[in-house]
Design an enzyme around this catalytic site. Structure first.
Site, PDB file in Angstrom:
ATOM      1  N   SER A   1       0.805  -1.224   0.000  1.00 39.48           N
ATOM      2  CA  SER A   1       0.000   0.000   0.000  1.00 39.48           C
ATOM      3  C   SER A   1       0.836   1.271   0.000  1.00 39.48           C
ATOM      4  CB  SER A   1      -0.934   0.000   1.218  1.00 39.48           C
ATOM      5  OG  SER A   1      -0.193  -0.017   2.421  1.00 39.48           O
TER       6      SER A   1
ATOM      7  N   LYS B   1      -6.848   3.785   8.455  1.00 37.51           N
ATOM      8  CA  LYS B   1      -5.917   4.751   7.856  1.00 37.51           C
ATOM      9  C   LYS B   1      -6.498   6.159   7.870  1.00 37.51           C
ATOM     10  CE  LYS B   1      -3.523   1.372   4.949  1.00 37.51           C
ATOM     11  NZ  LYS B   1      -3.236   0.897   3.578  1.00 37.51           N
TER      12      LYS B   1
END
Length: 812
Positions: A685, A728
């Site tokens: 990611s 996140k």
């Protein structure tokens, strides 16, 4: 060698007497009973001549009419000492062995065996070795006589007075009763006295070992018999005294009580009832003090204590179940919905259907307390079995009764503890089991957790089928990787993610603060802990997925307040603000990662998910003179290293549009670094963050400091979806980031994010790396060369059209 009058020539002729199951050695006087006609005729012929006869053993004693092949070729010349005819036409004869002889030929004779034989001369030269061997044999024979009571002690004196090795060997072998006929014949055919003594020595050593073992066994058995007889005698005396005093027989009374307990369980299985009656009947015939009686009594006791068919009254009130779950736990909406669905199916079908529930999540997220709430909501008993560190199959299935101290497995023990057949049974830490030479407990659980099999669960100790189909099994685990695939297949996995900061704040306000206030004796004091103070504790003093450490820190604050109350006799309202936290808890233990204060070259705010939630992950890139190497540091995992290589390749493919030389990489080393090098990092990611950072370092264009990004990059620049969007975005909000770049395919995950967080962030959805560069770089002069479609932007929870006008649904 002894001689006798009228010595025979080396080769002679004479009658032969075949012997059954006996071998006559020289110097041996033995009585024989003779009944066969040929044998009697041979004796008569010998008596008429010189009373000498050859004695040879048959190979097979069962043969009544032996031939030449049935008789051993070596025998002993013997002298008839006495002959007596008996009334039953048999003959008793006393013979003395004189000398070994070998049969040469069988002569024709119809009435008896007549053979031609030669005398065997034997003897060895005297030597020191022979003398030493004779002493060893004498000493060993003495030990043998002491152990073997069948040999008269006088024989020792006879053997000790023999100086001839041949005669010593022939005299000793007679008294070795365990030596087989074939071994005796082998000794007879051995013409070397020293060799015979050596073989005898080995035979006696073996016999002595066997006799010593037998003696030890006899001694042990005798002691046990004496102890058992003593116990029995004292036991009978005690019973007699009790009867005289009018006291009841406690043992018989106990058996009657056991029988009543078993009969009082109407739902006990037919198999268990028959087995218990059989064991009780056996127990009545035994002494109550015997070891086996204790084993049987414990076994029947376990059968009588199990809740055969006894069930708790269940509640199917879904409204009450929802109320209980909401009282005990904040949030966890999906989990609660699944539990309510599970209970609704049971309410309609009146029995357990569907798979076993398995709660998987980080420590402290409420897995165990959820199972307790299910038990409270349904009115069932609750039992918990911790499987952490269990490595023995017997912990689940129990030990067989043949072992000393055997007990049923933990499943049966827990049912006895619950006192009902339908408890909520929590198998805690199911991922912490292991296996060794004692078996695999995970394999034993396959039967327990299979609704198609657990109606006939067989415990090794009970050896009876027990119905577990009414038990509501719930399992918990921290990681799925520790659970074997076949076991996962029998369960429905329900994942509990880490709590967000807002959820922790609500849990602390509603549950933890009042709980610790009461525990610390502050219930009568008006205690106010402000939300800012709790947020400070969450962010600066704890770093976890659950709320255990948060509860410990709140407890520490309450204890210090309790100290002040007692010390200063405070009675007014006590308020804890964010500034007071450091006074109670000391220096902050953790630091909140926040965005940089200003735009910088070669530095990007990435986003990552850890075991305790989301976090900002800074990416640094520096371009220095070198030979075209891509240097990666910061304890990057294999997947993250591959993602950085893909990002670098994308940048090289865009070198012309970025205004870079085609071979710029030949003279430069690109160093990619992720700070906090002691912490391992992995995953794809950080791909777009790494690519953006490399572009910034090469073009010397700073990256926006108020922006964070996450997404996987391909070689062609496509941005692929990632996981952990909720965590996140929470980390970005906590770090005061205003804009977050996400893959467009993660749009579906935004509904899980709290509305407060969505309202505070601008979320840019991209599907290509070119769009990322348009948004991220502070100076877009170079980036204007890229042909790129407009990115989708969420502002204050609403989707904006490409011209940044509100034209879309609100994200709920």
């Amino acid at each position: 060698m002894d001689s006798y009058p009228n010595q025979l020539p080396p080769v002679a002729r004479g009658p032969l007497l075949p012997l059954r199951d006996i071998i006559v050695f020289p110097h041996m006087v033995v009585p024989l009973f003779v009944g066969r006609e040929k044998s009697i005729a041979a004796l008569e012929v010998a008596m008429k001549k010189d009373k000498r006869i050859l004695l040879a053993a048959q190979r097979d004693a069962k043969v009544n009419n032996p031939g030449a092949k049935d008789i051993y070729p070596v025998g002993t010349i013997g002298t008839i000492v006495q002959l007596l005819k008996l009334p039953d036409d048999t003959v008793k004869v006393l013979v003395e062995g004189k000398q070994r002889a070998r049969i040469l030929n069988y002569l024709d004779s119809e009435t008896h065996f007549n053979v031609e034989y030669e005398l065997v001369t034997e003897g060895d030269e005297p030597s020191v070795k022979t003398d030493a061997l004779m002493r060893e044999v004498q000493s060993t024979f003495e030990n043998y006589v002491k152990l073997n009571k069948q040999i008269p002690p006088e024989m020792l004196m006879t053997v000790q007075n023999i100086s001839d090795p041949a005669r010593m060997a022939d005299s000793i072998v007679v008294h070795l009763s365990s030596v087989k006929l074939s071994e005796r014949q082998e000794l007879l055919e051995d013409f070397s006295p020293v060799s015979r003594l050596t073989k005898l020595y080995q035979m006696m050593q073996n016999e002595i070992e066997i006799l010593q073992v037998e003696k030890r066994i006899r001694t042990r058995v005798k002691k046990q018999m004496e102890r058992s007889q003593k116990e029995y005698y004292l036991n009978e005396q005690m019973h007699a005294i009790q009867r005289e005093l009018g006291e009841k027989d406690e043992f018989r009374s106990e058996l009657i009580d056991l029988e009543k307990q078993i009969k009082s369980k109407p739902a006990i299985s037919k198999e268990a009832l028959e087995k218990s009656r059989k064991e009780l009947k056996k127990l009545q015939m035994m002494s109550p003090m015997s070891a086996e009686a204790t084993v049987i009594r414990n076994y029947v006791d376990w059968i009588s204590l199990l809740p055969w068919g006894k069930k708790s009254r269940e509640s199917y009130d879904l409204i009450n179940a929802e109320k209980v779950l909401d009282e005990d736990h904040y949030g966890l909406t999906k989990i609660k919905e699944r539990i309510i669905e599970h209970l609704a199916v049971q309410a309609l079908s009146k029995k357990l259907n569907g798979p076993i529930l398995c709660f998987v999540g980080p420590p402290g997220t409420g897995k165990t307390s959820l199972a307790k709430s299910v038990a409270r909501a349904t009115g069932r008993e609750f039992v918990r079995l911790s499987l952490g560190g269990v490595r023995d199959e017997a912990e689940i299935r129990g030990h067989r009764r043949t072992y000393i101290g055997a007990m049923p497995g933990k499943i049966v023990q827990s049912l006895k503890k619950a006192g009902s057949d339908n408890p909520v049974f929590l198998l805690d830490e199911i991922d912490k089991m292991s296996s060794d030479f004692r078996g695999d407990p995970a394999s034993a659980l396959l039967e327990v957790l299979d609704p198609e099999q657990n109606h006939a669960f067989n415990d090794h100790y009970l050896d009876l089928d027990y119905d577990l189909s009414d038990v509501m099994f719930i399992t918990t685990a921290n990681m799925l990787s520790g659970i074997p695939i076949p076991l996962q297949d029998r369960m429905e996995i329900i994942e509990l993610s880490s709590y967000t900061e807002y959820e922790k704040l609500s849990i602390a306000t509603r549950y933890l603060v009042p709980k610790q206030q009461e525990r610390c004796g502050l219930a009568e004091l008006e205690l106010k802990v402000e939300e800012d103070a709790i947020s400070t504790i969450i962010n600066l003093y704890t770093r976890e997925a659950g709320v255990r450490n948060l509860e410990r820190e709140i407890a520490s604050v309450c204890r210090k307040i309790a100290r002040d109350v007692v010390k200063h006799e405070l009675k007014d309202t006590v308020t804890v603000t964010a500034k007071d936290v450091s006074k109670y808890l000391g220096v902050p233990k953790h630091k909140v990662n926040e965005k940089e204060a200003e735009d910088k070259i070669g530095l990007v705010n990435g986003l990552a998910v850890t075991s305790v939630g989301g976090d900002l992950l800074t990416v640094e890139v520096s371009a220095v003179s070198g030979k075209g190497k891509l240097i990666r540091t910061g304890r990057m995992g294999e997947v993250m290293q591959e993602a950085s290589e893909a990002a670098y390749t994308y940048v090289r493919s865009r070198s012309a549009l970025l205004g870079l030389k085609e071979d710029f990489y030949k003279d430069l080393d690109i160093h990619v670094h992720f700070p906090e090098g002691a912490v391992p990092k992995d995953g794809p990611s950080a791909g777009i963050a790494t690519a953006t950072c490399i572009v910034s370092a090469l073009t010397r264009i700073p990256v926006r400091a108020d922006l964070a990004m996450t997404g996987e990059i391909t070689l062609r620049g496509r941005v692929l979806p990632i996981g952990g969007v909720k965590e996140k975005l929470l980390a970005a909000h906590r770090g005061h980031v205003s804009t977050v770049i996400l893959p467009a395919d993660n749009r579906k995950d935004l509904h899980e994010v709290p509305p407060k967080v969505l309202a505070a962030l601008d979320i840019v959805l991209v599907d290509h790396m070119d769009q990322v560069l348009h948004v991220a770089l502070a100076d877009n002069e170079v980036i204007e060369r890229f042909e790129s479609s407009e990115a989708l932007i969420y502002r204050a929870g609403r989707l904006l059209s490409p011209d940044n006008k509100e034209d879309g649904p609100t994200v709920s």
